[in-house]
Design an enzyme around this catalytic site. Structure first.
Site, PDB file in Angstrom:
ATOM      1  CG  ASP A 129      -2.026   1.036   1.136  1.00  0.00           C
ATOM      2  OD1 ASP A 129      -1.868   1.961   0.348  1.00  0.00           O
ATOM      3  OD2 ASP A 129      -3.016   0.939   1.853  1.00  0.00           O
ATOM      4  CB  CYS A 174     -18.830  -4.761 -13.871  1.00  0.00           C
ATOM      5  SG  CYS A 174     -17.754  -4.449 -12.460  1.00  0.00           S
ATOM      6  CB  CYS A 209     -23.918  -4.567 -12.148  1.00  0.00           C
ATOM      7  SG  CYS A 209     -23.978  -4.077 -10.420  1.00  0.00           S
ATOM      8  CB  CYS A 240     -21.081   6.471  -4.670  1.00  0.00           C
ATOM      9  SG  CYS A 240     -19.910   7.680  -4.020  1.00  0.00           S
ATOM     10  CB  CYS A 262     -16.976   5.043   2.768  1.00  0.00           C
ATOM     11  SG  CYS A 262     -18.466   4.729   1.797  1.00  0.00           S
ATOM     12  CB  CYS A 297     -18.781   1.531  -3.826  1.00  0.00           C
ATOM     13  SG  CYS A 297     -17.103   1.754  -3.251  1.00  0.00           S
ATOM     14  CB  CYS A 327     -20.059  -5.105  -4.969  1.00  0.00           C
ATOM     15  SG  CYS A 327     -19.421  -6.070  -6.352  1.00  0.00           S
TER      16      CYS A 327
HETATM   17  C1  B12 Z   1      -4.981   6.587  -3.073  1.00  0.00           C
HETATM   18  C2  B12 Z   1      -5.786   5.418  -2.561  1.00  0.00           C
HETATM   19  C3  B12 Z   1      -7.088   5.663  -2.132  1.00  0.00           C
HETATM   20  C4  B12 Z   1      -7.781   7.011  -2.357  1.00  0.00           C
HETATM   21  C5  B12 Z   1      -8.201   7.109  -3.836  1.00  0.00           C
HETATM   22  C6  B12 Z   1      -9.017   5.891  -4.314  1.00  0.00           C
HETATM   23  C7  B12 Z   1      -8.714   5.427  -5.721  1.00  0.00           C
HETATM   24  N1  B12 Z   1      -9.653   4.688  -6.272  1.00  0.00           N
HETATM   25  O1  B12 Z   1      -7.679   5.696  -6.278  1.00  0.00           O
HETATM   26  C8  B12 Z   1      -8.935   6.938  -1.314  1.00  0.00           C
HETATM   27  C9  B12 Z   1      -8.482   7.541   0.004  1.00  0.00           C
HETATM   28  C10 B12 Z   1     -10.239   7.629  -1.737  1.00  0.00           C
HETATM   29  C11 B12 Z   1      -9.062   5.417  -1.149  1.00  0.00           C
HETATM   30  C12 B12 Z   1     -10.218   4.794  -0.734  1.00  0.00           C
HETATM   31  C13 B12 Z   1     -10.355   3.428  -0.577  1.00  0.00           C
HETATM   32  N2  B12 Z   1      -9.378   2.518  -0.637  1.00  0.00           N
HETATM   33 CO1  B12 Z   1      -7.615   2.932  -1.243  1.00  0.00          CO
HETATM   34  N3  B12 Z   1      -5.847   3.120  -1.962  1.00  0.00           N
HETATM   35  C14 B12 Z   1      -5.238   4.125  -2.501  1.00  0.00           C
HETATM   36  C15 B12 Z   1      -3.837   3.692  -2.977  1.00  0.00           C
HETATM   37  C16 B12 Z   1      -2.792   4.173  -1.966  1.00  0.00           C
HETATM   38  C17 B12 Z   1      -3.468   4.167  -4.385  1.00  0.00           C
HETATM   39  C18 B12 Z   1      -4.575   3.944  -5.427  1.00  0.00           C
HETATM   40  C19 B12 Z   1      -4.207   4.582  -6.748  1.00  0.00           C
HETATM   41  O2  B12 Z   1      -3.141   4.346  -7.268  1.00  0.00           O
HETATM   42  N4  B12 Z   1      -5.070   5.436  -7.284  1.00  0.00           N
HETATM   43  C20 B12 Z   1      -4.805   6.116  -8.505  1.00  0.00           C
HETATM   44  C21 B12 Z   1      -5.902   5.847  -9.520  1.00  0.00           C
HETATM   45  C22 B12 Z   1      -5.520   6.374 -10.898  1.00  0.00           C
HETATM   46  O3  B12 Z   1      -6.005   4.510  -9.599  1.00  0.00           O
HETATM   47  P1  B12 Z   1      -7.353   3.692  -9.674  1.00  0.00           P
HETATM   48  O4  B12 Z   1      -8.542   4.258  -9.029  1.00  0.00           O
HETATM   49  O5  B12 Z   1      -6.924   2.358  -9.224  1.00  0.00           O
HETATM   50  O6  B12 Z   1      -7.633   3.823 -11.216  1.00  0.00           O
HETATM   51  C23 B12 Z   1      -7.322   2.838 -12.086  1.00  0.00           C
HETATM   52  C24 B12 Z   1      -8.567   2.111 -12.562  1.00  0.00           C
HETATM   53  O7  B12 Z   1      -9.697   2.899 -12.302  1.00  0.00           O
HETATM   54  C25 B12 Z   1      -8.234   1.885 -13.994  1.00  0.00           C
HETATM   55  N5  B12 Z   1      -9.212   2.303 -14.976  1.00  0.00           N
HETATM   56  C26 B12 Z   1      -9.556   3.537 -15.282  1.00  0.00           C
HETATM   57  N6  B12 Z   1     -10.428   3.523 -16.286  1.00  0.00           N
HETATM   58  C27 B12 Z   1     -10.627   2.249 -16.628  1.00  0.00           C
HETATM   59  C28 B12 Z   1     -11.416   1.678 -17.592  1.00  0.00           C
HETATM   60  C29 B12 Z   1     -11.427   0.313 -17.712  1.00  0.00           C
HETATM   61  C30 B12 Z   1     -12.271  -0.285 -18.769  1.00  0.00           C
HETATM   62  C31 B12 Z   1     -10.657  -0.497 -16.821  1.00  0.00           C
HETATM   63  C32 B12 Z   1     -10.696  -1.969 -16.916  1.00  0.00           C
HETATM   64  C33 B12 Z   1      -9.858   0.095 -15.849  1.00  0.00           C
HETATM   65  C34 B12 Z   1      -9.857   1.460 -15.772  1.00  0.00           C
HETATM   66  O8  B12 Z   1      -7.091   2.639 -14.354  1.00  0.00           O
HETATM   67  C35 B12 Z   1      -6.732   3.502 -13.310  1.00  0.00           C
HETATM   68  C36 B12 Z   1      -5.207   3.601 -13.298  1.00  0.00           C
HETATM   69  O9  B12 Z   1      -4.609   2.344 -13.090  1.00  0.00           O
HETATM   70  C37 B12 Z   1      -3.980   2.123  -2.992  1.00  0.00           C
HETATM   71  C38 B12 Z   1      -2.715   1.359  -2.621  1.00  0.00           C
HETATM   72  C39 B12 Z   1      -1.747   1.280  -3.776  1.00  0.00           C
HETATM   73  N7  B12 Z   1      -0.490   1.556  -3.520  1.00  0.00           N
HETATM   74  O10 B12 Z   1      -2.133   0.952  -4.889  1.00  0.00           O
HETATM   75  C40 B12 Z   1      -5.128   1.873  -1.969  1.00  0.00           C
HETATM   76  C41 B12 Z   1      -6.125   0.777  -2.281  1.00  0.00           C
HETATM   77  C42 B12 Z   1      -6.571   0.929  -3.700  1.00  0.00           C
HETATM   78  N8  B12 Z   1      -7.287   1.076  -1.391  1.00  0.00           N
HETATM   79  C43 B12 Z   1      -7.864   0.063  -0.956  1.00  0.00           C
HETATM   80  C44 B12 Z   1      -9.056   0.124  -0.190  1.00  0.00           C
HETATM   81  C45 B12 Z   1      -9.464  -1.137   0.555  1.00  0.00           C
HETATM   82  C46 B12 Z   1      -9.799   1.313  -0.144  1.00  0.00           C
HETATM   83  C47 B12 Z   1     -11.217   1.487   0.445  1.00  0.00           C
HETATM   84  C48 B12 Z   1     -12.158   0.320   0.204  1.00  0.00           C
HETATM   85  C49 B12 Z   1     -11.061   1.767   1.956  1.00  0.00           C
HETATM   86  C50 B12 Z   1     -12.341   2.096   2.686  1.00  0.00           C
HETATM   87  N9  B12 Z   1     -13.163   1.106   3.017  1.00  0.00           N
HETATM   88  O11 B12 Z   1     -12.594   3.231   2.973  1.00  0.00           O
HETATM   89  C51 B12 Z   1     -11.686   2.779  -0.289  1.00  0.00           C
HETATM   90  C52 B12 Z   1     -12.377   2.435  -1.619  1.00  0.00           C
HETATM   91  C53 B12 Z   1     -12.729   3.642  -2.448  1.00  0.00           C
HETATM   92  C54 B12 Z   1     -12.856   3.288  -3.925  1.00  0.00           C
HETATM   93  N10 B12 Z   1     -14.049   2.969  -4.385  1.00  0.00           N
HETATM   94  O12 B12 Z   1     -11.832   3.308  -4.634  1.00  0.00           O
HETATM   95  C55 B12 Z   1      -7.226  -1.246  -1.399  1.00  0.00           C
HETATM   96  C56 B12 Z   1      -8.085  -1.902  -2.504  1.00  0.00           C
HETATM   97  C57 B12 Z   1      -8.221  -3.411  -2.379  1.00  0.00           C
HETATM   98  C58 B12 Z   1      -9.062  -3.962  -3.493  1.00  0.00           C
HETATM   99  N11 B12 Z   1      -9.755  -5.066  -3.251  1.00  0.00           N
HETATM  100  O13 B12 Z   1      -9.111  -3.441  -4.581  1.00  0.00           O
HETATM  101  C59 B12 Z   1      -5.799  -0.723  -1.896  1.00  0.00           C
HETATM  102  C60 B12 Z   1      -5.221  -1.490  -3.066  1.00  0.00           C
HETATM  103  C61 B12 Z   1      -4.872  -0.811  -0.667  1.00  0.00           C
HETATM  104  C62 B12 Z   1      -4.302  -2.214  -0.467  1.00  0.00           C
HETATM  105  N12 B12 Z   1      -3.008  -2.388  -0.662  1.00  0.00           N
HETATM  106  O14 B12 Z   1      -4.995  -3.160  -0.178  1.00  0.00           O
HETATM  107  N13 B12 Z   1      -7.965   4.787  -1.493  1.00  0.00           N
HETATM  108  S1  SF4 Z   2     -21.474  -3.118  -7.805  1.00  0.00           S
HETATM  109 FE1  SF4 Z   2     -19.780  -4.541  -8.241  1.00  0.00          FE
HETATM  110  S2  SF4 Z   2     -20.452  -5.714 -10.031  1.00  0.00           S
HETATM  111 FE2  SF4 Z   2     -21.761  -3.916  -9.885  1.00  0.00          FE
HETATM  112  S3  SF4 Z   2     -20.749  -2.401 -11.222  1.00  0.00           S
HETATM  113 FE3  SF4 Z   2     -20.036  -2.034  -9.142  1.00  0.00          FE
HETATM  114  S4  SF4 Z   2     -18.138  -3.183  -8.988  1.00  0.00           S
HETATM  115 FE4  SF4 Z   2     -19.219  -3.986 -10.787  1.00  0.00          FE
HETATM  116  S1  SF4 Z   3     -15.980   4.326  -0.708  1.00  0.00           S
HETATM  117 FE1  SF4 Z   3     -17.187   4.034  -2.561  1.00  0.00          FE
HETATM  118  S2  SF4 Z   3     -19.317   4.520  -1.977  1.00  0.00           S
HETATM  119 FE2  SF4 Z   3     -17.990   5.325  -0.371  1.00  0.00          FE
HETATM  120  S3  SF4 Z   3     -17.696   7.465  -0.985  1.00  0.00           S
HETATM  121 FE3  SF4 Z   3     -15.941   6.294  -1.787  1.00  0.00          FE
HETATM  122  S4  SF4 Z   3     -16.533   5.726  -3.878  1.00  0.00           S
HETATM  123 FE4  SF4 Z   3     -18.391   6.380  -2.791  1.00  0.00          FE
END
Ligand code: B12
Ligand code: SF4
Ligand code: SF4
Length: 309
Positions: A132, A186, A189, A196, A239, A242, A246
């Site tokens: 992470d 997905c 869905c 959210c 939070c 989401c 799922c």
């Molecule tokens: C910054 C961060 C956050 C930020 C930003 C979230 C985000 N989505 O980026 C905040 C604080 C909001 C956050 C929240 C959470 N996080 Co967080 N976070 C991180 C961290 C440190 C970096 C993520 C990152 O690189 N983001 C940058 C963006 C660009 O990346 P991305 O959202 O993944 O975007 C990619 C995809 O969306 C994809 N994409 C974009 N468009 C498209 C289109 C298609 C067709 C496809 C296939 C893909 C795709 O490409 C993007 C670039 O790779 C990682 C740890 C790590 N080092 O990776 C943990 C991590 C992602 N978090 C994690 C968790 C558990 C959470 C939470 C669930 C915690 C909670 N319960 O509150 C929430 C979930 C929120 C959510 N829905 O994302 C876990 C996820 C585990 C998993 N099963 O996926 C991680 C991996 C930590 C870990 N090592 O376990 N997080």
């Molecule tokens: S709720 Fe789960 S299965 Fe449905 S669109 Fe979101 S990530 Fe995909």
């Molecule tokens: S964890 Fe998911 S549902 Fe909660 S605020 Fe972030 S994107 Fe929205």
């Protein structure tokens, strides 16, 4: 079986023995597909105040720049889905991932054991363990290695157990057998996008981090904007909405890691207990917890924010 296959099997079997849910391996190379998406995410300021996301841009996209001479990225999943959750809807809620001991400690120890095993059974292998906090795109690597697909809520999901697990990596200078990505399930869905409360999932697969409740309650250092009042659905640390909505998380199974069990008082605390929490109780309940990231003052801020409708 050739040597590469033999080493790969050894590592995957040991990962299972150490308690990891699954293990997948990819060639260490530049993440071509993710690079433009990550750049767009940064350019659109979706990282808000998380300035650390701007650091080490090149290293984040290329593990060979992070670990010299690296050949393989070994991705690992560790389940944290608890067998009991906070049931009462009126009580301020904590994300399930933060119930027990901070996962960074738990996973680092397991990764060290795996690296030690590799050095004992395979020979001198240079590598580094990541969970992470380092500049590694955890989800992208896990998806590449076939451990799951990145869902519309941007979390890694598997058909077998949903998404309530952590992701970690070992990046090492040993050639191994590589896995292939799996498919996206997905479909049509949109449950996560619809549920959210802050519309942080701005388009399928794209989460604006600066709009996420997890960001406001954990990462934000200043006051939470008053315009968001009434939108947090009682979440005081992180939070899970989401993920809870799922459909694939119907298949979540309870973890078997004793260190992830909450302090015995955590699940029974009432709304009043949380609103009146003292520094001493905070220290006791969250002794080694990831909740400490927000500190006592941060948690108080969050609880007050929920209170003041
Ligand atoms: C910054 C961060 C956050 C930020 C930003 C979230 C985000 N989505 O980026 C905040 C604080 C909001 C956050 C929240 C959470 N996080 Co967080 N976070 C991180 C961290 C440190 C970096 C993520 C990152 O690189 N983001 C940058 C963006 C660009 O990346 P991305 O959202 O993944 O975007 C990619 C995809 O969306 C994809 N994409 C974009 N468009 C498209 C289109 C298609 C067709 C496809 C296939 C893909 C795709 O490409 C993007 C670039 O790779 C990682 C740890 C790590 N080092 O990776 C943990 C991590 C992602 N978090 C994690 C968790 C558990 C959470 C939470 C669930 C915690 C909670 N319960 O509150 C929430 C979930 C929120 C959510 N829905 O994302 C876990 C996820 C585990 C998993 N099963 O996926 C991680 C991996 C930590 C870990 N090592 O376990 N997080
Ligand atoms: S709720 Fe789960 S299965 Fe449905 S669109 Fe979101 S990530 Fe995909
Ligand atoms: S964890 Fe998911 S549902 Fe909660 S605020 Fe972030 S994107 Fe929205």
């Amino acid at each position: 079986m050739n040597t590469k296959q033999k080493y790969t099997n050894l590592i995957k079997t040991e990962a299972k023995r150490l308690g990891f849910l699954s293990c997948g391996i990819s060639k260490a190379q530049f993440l071509e597909e993710e690079a433009p998406r990550f750049e767009k995410w940064l350019n659109q300021e979706m990282h808000g105040e998380m300035k650390y996301m701007e650091n080490h841009f090149d290293k984040r996209l290329d593990p060979t720049k992070l670990v010299q001479d690296s050949k393989s990225v070994i991705s690992l999943l560790l389940n944290y889905y608890p067998d009991q959750i906070q049931e009462n809807e009126s009580v301020p809620k904590i994300s399930k991932y933060a119930y027990g001991t901070d996962y960074h400690f738990v996973i680092k120890d397991k990764l060290k054991s795996l690296l030690q095993f590799i050095n004992e059974k395979i020979g001198q292998v240079h590598g580094r363990a990541f969970v992470d906090s380092a500049p590694v795109l955890d989800k992208a690597w896990a998806a590449k290695s076939g451990l799951g697909w990145i869902g519309k809520n941007s979390n890694l999901i598997t058909k077998e157990v949903g998404s309530f697990y952590f992701i970690a990596e070992l990046i090492i200078d040993l050639d191994l057998e590589y896995d292939n990505p799996t498919t996206d399930h997905c479909g049509t869905c949109t449950a996560c996008i619809d549920a959210c409360p802050t519309q942080a999932i701005v388009e399928p697969y794209m989460v604006d981090g600066s709009k996420c409740i997890s960001y406001f309650t954990i990462e934000l250092k200043n006051e939470i904007p008053t315009s968001l009042k009434g939108q947090f659905e009682n979440w005081m640390f992180g939070c899970d909405i989401c993920q809870d909505v799922c459909p694939w998380n119907r298949f979540s199974k309870s973890h078997s890691e004793p260190l992830f069990n909450p302090h015995p008082d955590l699940l029974s605390m009432t709304k009043d207990d949380w609103e009146e929490i003292t520094q001493d109780v905070f220290q006791k309940i969250f002794k080694k917890s990831a909740v400490k990231r927000t500190k006592f003052s941060g948690l108080k801020r969050n609880i007050n924010f929920l209170k003041e409708y």
